[in-house]
Write a protein that holds these residues in place. Structure first.
Motif, PDB file in Angstrom:
ATOM      1  N   UNK A  43       0.805  -1.211   0.000  1.00 37.47           N
ATOM      2  CA  UNK A  43       0.000   0.000   0.000  1.00 37.47           C
ATOM      3  C   UNK A  43       0.841   1.266   0.000  1.00 37.47           C
ATOM      4  N   UNK A  44       0.159   2.391   0.098  1.00 36.51           N
ATOM      5  CA  UNK A  44       0.821   3.699   0.012  1.00 36.51           C
ATOM      6  C   UNK A  44       0.196   4.664   1.005  1.00 36.51           C
ATOM      7  N   UNK A  45       1.029   5.505   1.592  1.00 35.50           N
ATOM      8  CA  UNK A  45       0.559   6.584   2.467  1.00 35.50           C
ATOM      9  C   UNK A  45       1.220   7.886   2.026  1.00 35.50           C
ATOM     10  N   UNK A  46       0.404   8.902   1.815  1.00 35.81           N
ATOM     11  CA  UNK A  46       0.884  10.238   1.456  1.00 35.81           C
ATOM     12  C   UNK A  46       0.491  11.185   2.585  1.00 35.81           C
ATOM     13  N   UNK A  47       1.470  11.829   3.187  1.00 38.62           N
ATOM     14  CA  UNK A  47       1.230  12.687   4.348  1.00 38.62           C
ATOM     15  C   UNK A  47       1.735  14.093   4.029  1.00 38.62           C
ATOM     16  N   UNK A  48       0.817  15.043   4.010  1.00 36.17           N
ATOM     17  CA  UNK A  48       1.162  16.447   3.783  1.00 36.17           C
ATOM     18  C   UNK A  48       1.022  17.207   5.092  1.00 36.17           C
ATOM     19  N   UNK A  49       2.066  17.928   5.481  1.00 36.74           N
ATOM     20  CA  UNK A  49       2.078  18.685   6.728  1.00 36.74           C
ATOM     21  C   UNK A  49       2.338  20.148   6.422  1.00 36.74           C
ATOM     22  N   UNK A  50       1.429  21.008   6.857  1.00 37.14           N
ATOM     23  CA  UNK A  50       1.578  22.456   6.668  1.00 37.14           C
ATOM     24  C   UNK A  50       1.700  23.108   8.037  1.00 37.14           C
ATOM     25  N   UNK A  51       2.748  23.904   8.242  1.00 34.26           N
ATOM     26  CA  UNK A  51       2.917  24.546   9.553  1.00 34.26           C
ATOM     27  C   UNK A  51       1.902  25.659   9.755  1.00 34.26           C
ATOM     28  N   UNK A  52       1.485  25.824  10.992  1.00 31.90           N
ATOM     29  CA  UNK A  52       0.585  26.909  11.369  1.00 31.90           C
ATOM     30  C   UNK A  52       1.308  27.803  12.339  1.00 31.90           C
ATOM     31  N   UNK A  53       1.636  29.011  11.915  1.00 31.21           N
ATOM     32  CA  UNK A  53       2.252  29.982  12.814  1.00 31.21           C
ATOM     33  C   UNK A  53       1.164  30.655  13.633  1.00 31.21           C
ATOM     34  N   UNK A  54       1.560  31.316  14.693  1.00 30.98           N
ATOM     35  CA  UNK A  54       0.601  31.984  15.548  1.00 30.98           C
ATOM     36  C   UNK A  54      -0.183  33.027  14.750  1.00 30.98           C
ATOM     37  N   UNK A  55      -1.466  32.929  14.810  1.00 27.80           N
ATOM     38  CA  UNK A  55      -2.326  33.879  14.121  1.00 27.80           C
ATOM     39  C   UNK A  55      -2.530  33.559  12.661  1.00 27.80           C
TER      40      UNK A  55
END
Length: 400
Positions: A385-397
């Motif tokens: 199988x396959x896993x695609x993980x996208x992570x976007x940082x969230x800065x304060x505000x």
């Protein structure tokens, strides 16, 4: 004397020299006229006219410092010198006109000729003064000599300033050319970036939509004979997908947000494409949300939606999975999108991505996420199988 690109200081120096000649000439002509010396006064007036004509002609000549300019300037200098010599012998008032002529010699002639010319002009001025006095005095020697020395020193400073000015002008021209080249390079880079952006948009929107429509129509044709109701359902789904694709195309032209996000939240949009992306296949998709949803910037919504569309498109076309899942996780400092399946998988060390595809979709997803300073991880192996993980940082505000 001409409108070549000199700085104000040098232009002021040139006009000061011309002004000095004009003032000395007016004084000499006026003195000769008071003393009843009509021929010298008339000759001085004619000399002033010739001097002024030379200045006017020089101002109209193109390419300052060219051969034509120098040739005409030196002819003008010979005429002025001969006129001065005749006037200096005719009246002592014109002897001091030699001082501004020193500058003309040093300006129009090379130093190897100008310096001897200044020396000859100095001796001529001394002899002319002695001729009129009937004797040679120290004052007659010191005056023209000091004038020649001052003129030579000022001319040297003038040449240094001119050299610096010319060097600065060449540097500016070079900078202008370099800036033009940079503009061309930036324009080419912008065109390439825009082309890449268009390719990503087409891949993630129109191409994915067309793939869904094709799968739905294939499923409808398969069920048409045995299960007309299911076929009708697939056709309706294909029609709906085509309508959405048309909206995508229109908004793509207008550079607007994806239509699926215009009237719904990111969660609702992801839930919807989770159901429609694998329509017509045997894959079952489960959508989950972890954490407390918060409003995200529009760029985040669009990027996460496109990543989900691309990953689910790969699932429907390549994986042959029975089950797939889409999980959207909200953390305090990041938002994470996880798309996984239990399909065939592939070798992630293969630079071209999936063996059955081109790998372009994964590259597009990485570039989208990287634009927002996020990361995209792909985990897969053949048969696992396959896993695609996208992570976007969230800065304060940044949320909301």
């Amino acid at each position: 004397m001409t409108d070549y690109p000199f700085p104000p200081a040098l232009r002021l120096l040139r006009w000061a020299i011309h002004g000095t000649f004009a003032i000395l000439l007016v004084i000499a002509v006026a003195a000769a006229a008071r003393q009843g010396q009509a021929p010298p006064a008339l000759g001085g007036t004619l000399l002033g006219v010739l001097y002024a004509v030379g200045i006017l002609i020089e101002r109209r000549l193109p390419h300052y410092g060219g051969q034509t300019h120098l040739r005409l300037g030196r002819i003008w200098l010979v005429v002025i010198t001969l006129g001065w010599a005749a006037l200096a012998l005719a009246s002592p008032q014109f002897v001091w006109l030699a001082f501004p002529l020193f500058f003309a010699y040093l300006h129009l002639l090379p130093l190897s000729v100008a310096l001897p010319g200044v020396a000859v002009l100095t001796v001529a001025a001394i002899l002319a003064a002695a001729w009129h006095e009937g004797r040679l005095t120290s004052a007659q020697i010191i005056g023209p000599t000091i004038g020649a020395a001052v003129a030579t020193l000022m001319a040297m400073v003038y040449k240094v300033l001119y050299a610096e000015s010319e060097e600065r002008r060449l540097l500016i021209d070079d900078l202008v050319r370099t800036r033009g080249k940079l503009v061309e390079v930036e324009s080419d880079a912008a065109r390439l970036a825009e082309r890449e952006r268009l390719a990503r948009e087409i891949h993630d929107t129109l191409a994915q939509g067309m793939s869904s429509i094709i799968l739905l129509l294939r499923a409808a044709r398969r069920d048409l004979a045995e299960d007309p109701a299911a076929a009708e359902h697939h056709i309706a789904e294909a029609e709906h997908a085509a309508q959405e694709n048309l909206e995508e195309a229109r908004n793509f032209v207008r550079a607007l947000a994806p239509p699926v996000l215009q009237h719904s939240s990111l969660v609702a949009a992801l839930r919807r494409i989770s159901d429609s992306a694998v329509a017509g296949t045997s894959t079952q998709v489960r959508f989950e949300v972890s954490g407390t949803p918060v409003p995200l910037p529009a760029a985040y919504d669009a990027t996460l939606l496109r990543v989900a569309q691309g990953a689910l498109g790969n699932v429907s076309r390549h994986s042959g999975a029975e089950h797939a899942g889409v999980t959207l996780t909200y953390l305090d400092d990041a938002v994470i999108l996880d798309v996984y399946d239990d399909g065939h998988g592939f070798d992630v060390s293969n630079p071209d991505g999936q063996a059955a595809g081109t790998g372009y979709g994964l590259r597009v997803m990485r570039e989208r996420v990287r634009t927002l300073e996020g990361t995209l991880a792909v985990e897969s192996s053949p048969g696992e199988g396959t896993a695609v993980v996208a992570t976007l940082p969230l800065l304060r505000g940044e949320a909301a």
